[in-house]
Write an enzyme that holds these catalytic residues in place. Structure first.
Site, PDB file in Angstrom:
ATOM      1  N   ASP A 127       0.810  -1.224   0.000  1.00 35.27           N
ATOM      2  CA  ASP A 127       0.000   0.000   0.000  1.00 35.27           C
ATOM      3  C   ASP A 127       0.841   1.272   0.000  1.00 35.27           C
ATOM      4  OD1 ASP A 127      -2.430  -1.297  -0.058  1.00 35.27           O
ATOM      5  OD2 ASP A 127      -2.656  -1.329   2.119  1.00 35.27           O
ATOM      6  N   ARG A 162     -17.719  -1.148 -23.569  1.00 40.99           N
ATOM      7  CA  ARG A 162     -18.145  -1.223 -22.177  1.00 40.99           C
ATOM      8  C   ARG A 162     -17.347  -0.269 -21.301  1.00 40.99           C
ATOM      9  NH1 ARG A 162     -17.909  -7.797 -21.990  1.00 40.99           N
ATOM     10  NH2 ARG A 162     -20.076  -8.234 -22.573  1.00 40.99           N
ATOM     11  N   MET A 169      -6.182  -2.977  -4.399  1.00 40.43           N
ATOM     12  CA  MET A 169      -6.041  -2.889  -2.947  1.00 40.43           C
ATOM     13  C   MET A 169      -5.802  -1.452  -2.506  1.00 40.43           C
ATOM     14  SD  MET A 169      -4.022  -6.334  -1.765  1.00 40.43           S
ATOM     15  CE  MET A 169      -4.939  -7.862  -1.593  1.00 40.43           C
ATOM     16  N   GLU A 221     -10.096  -0.377  -2.848  1.00 35.96           N
ATOM     17  CA  GLU A 221     -11.099  -1.120  -2.085  1.00 35.96           C
ATOM     18  C   GLU A 221     -11.683  -0.298  -0.937  1.00 35.96           C
ATOM     19  OE1 GLU A 221      -9.116  -4.541  -0.503  1.00 35.96           O
ATOM     20  OE2 GLU A 221      -7.637  -3.359   0.605  1.00 35.96           O
ATOM     21  N   ARG A 274      -0.432  -9.180  -4.769  1.00 41.29           N
ATOM     22  CA  ARG A 274       0.586  -9.531  -3.773  1.00 41.29           C
ATOM     23  C   ARG A 274       1.578 -10.576  -4.283  1.00 41.29           C
ATOM     24  NH1 ARG A 274       0.015  -7.788   1.284  1.00 41.29           N
ATOM     25  NH2 ARG A 274      -2.028  -7.326   2.171  1.00 41.29           N
TER      26      ARG A 274
END
Length: 341
Positions: A127, A162, A169, A221, A274
């Site tokens: 992060d 679309r 994350m 998220e 990850r």
């Protein structure tokens, strides 16, 4: 002198490079010995170790994950505590620890250091949210994985006209979404630091669509609409009692489609970010951190974390890295927002 190494918290690419660099540097330059504690603080509490010499770490810098295993064990619970850890270290003949982890790992390391245990910290989190360091290893790899995924989503989105929503994350901070979204040319980037209305999101989507583009949205998220009090969670609690986030992309997609009439699909990358081989940048940064951790031990810099400032490795007190997250500043978001829509 014998040094114990542990990897704790969520895994990420680059952990093995830290281990390798620390062992190579310590054995070659200073005659140090190393043992690995298995599965994070759990191994320290239980005295579960493996030998760590040059034969055990050769060639591992390119491997993802961690050869030591990891866990989210709290070292102060389930029979742990500073006295237990000091006892295990004495029984194992370990004089000091290198703790590799994120905020939770380093917070525990600080408590143990305050109790007299010799510890040096290495910052690890995809992060990139730890204060006192410009970058943590694992972040660059996560961004590359997310960017490649968005590049792939764009081609299928273009083919079907679309709108594609890519959820990455980022519980409290949006660094992965910001960097990967900018790299992939996303038409909107949604991060925890910035609440946005669904009307604004749909305006960006419609603008891109009107220009003949298939809209792409990068969302962390932990993002919250301006109508939400808490981040979206429907998966229970994690080991620390925090809500397990994920699914905000699935919440946004049908709403965007209903409001704009543009067919919309959502993809959640999750733990794909990850895993796998670390990037060259993360291998180099992790290697430098491992070498610097050994230098800290030689200098007796206990209770300190190695960190990156610009291009230089520095040594900072644990408290400088704890207590506040490194969030995306307003200026960085405003910079990216120029490209939205």
């Amino acid at each position: 002198m014998s040094i114990g190494i542990l990897t704790s918290g969520g895994d990420c690419p680059g952990l093995n490079a830290v281990i390798r660099a620390a062992v190579f540097t310590g054995t070659k330059l200073y005659g140090l010995e190393f043992v690995g504690f298995k599965n994070g603080w759990q191994g320290v509490v239980e005295g579960d170790t493996i030998p760590l010499g040059r034969p055990q770490v050769m060639g591992i810098s390119k491997q993802g994950g961690t050869i030591l295993g990891t866990s989210r064990t709290n070292p102060f619970e389930n029979g742990g505590g500073s006295e237990r850890i000091a006892q295990v270290m004495e029984e194992q003949g370990v004089d000091a620890l290198i703790a590799i982890g994120g905020e939770g790992t380093l917070a525990a390391a600080k408590r143990l250091t305050d109790a007299g245990i010799k510890i040096v910290g290495v910052p690890k989190t995809i992060d990139n949210d730890l204060s006192a360091t410009d970058y943590t290893f694992g972040f660059d790899t996560a961004v590359q994985i997310a960017t490649e995924a968005m590049d792939r989503l764009r081609t299928t989105g273009d083919s079907h006209h679309r709108c594609m929503v890519a959820e990455v994350m980022g519980r409290h901070v949006g660094w992965i979404a910001l960097h990967s979204g900018m790299a992939a040319g996303a038409h909107a980037i949604l991060i925890p630091e910035q609440k946005v209305s669904i009307d604004q999101i749909c305006e960006w989507v419609q603008s891109a669509n009107d220009r003949g583009r298939a809209p792409l949205i990068a969302v962390a998220e932990g993002f919250k609409l301006d109508s939400m009090d808490d981040a979206h969670s429907e998966r229970g609690l994690d080991a620390f009692g925090r809500p397990r986030l994920g699914g905000i992309g699935d919440q946004l997609a049908p709403e965007i489609e209903a409001r704009t009439g543009i067919e919309t699909r959502s993809t959640t990358l999750g733990h794909i970010q990850r895993g796998g081989t670390p990037s060259a940048y993360d291998r180099v940064l992790a290697t430098r951190y491992g070498m610097a951790a050994v230098e800290s031990i030689q200098a007796g810099h206990w209770g300190r974390m190695v960190a990156l400032r610009g291009t230089q490795i520095v040594h900072v007190p644990f408290e400088d890295a704890l207590g506040r997250l490194k969030v995306v500043p307003q200026s960085r978001y405003d910079e990216a927002a120029v490209l939205f829509g």
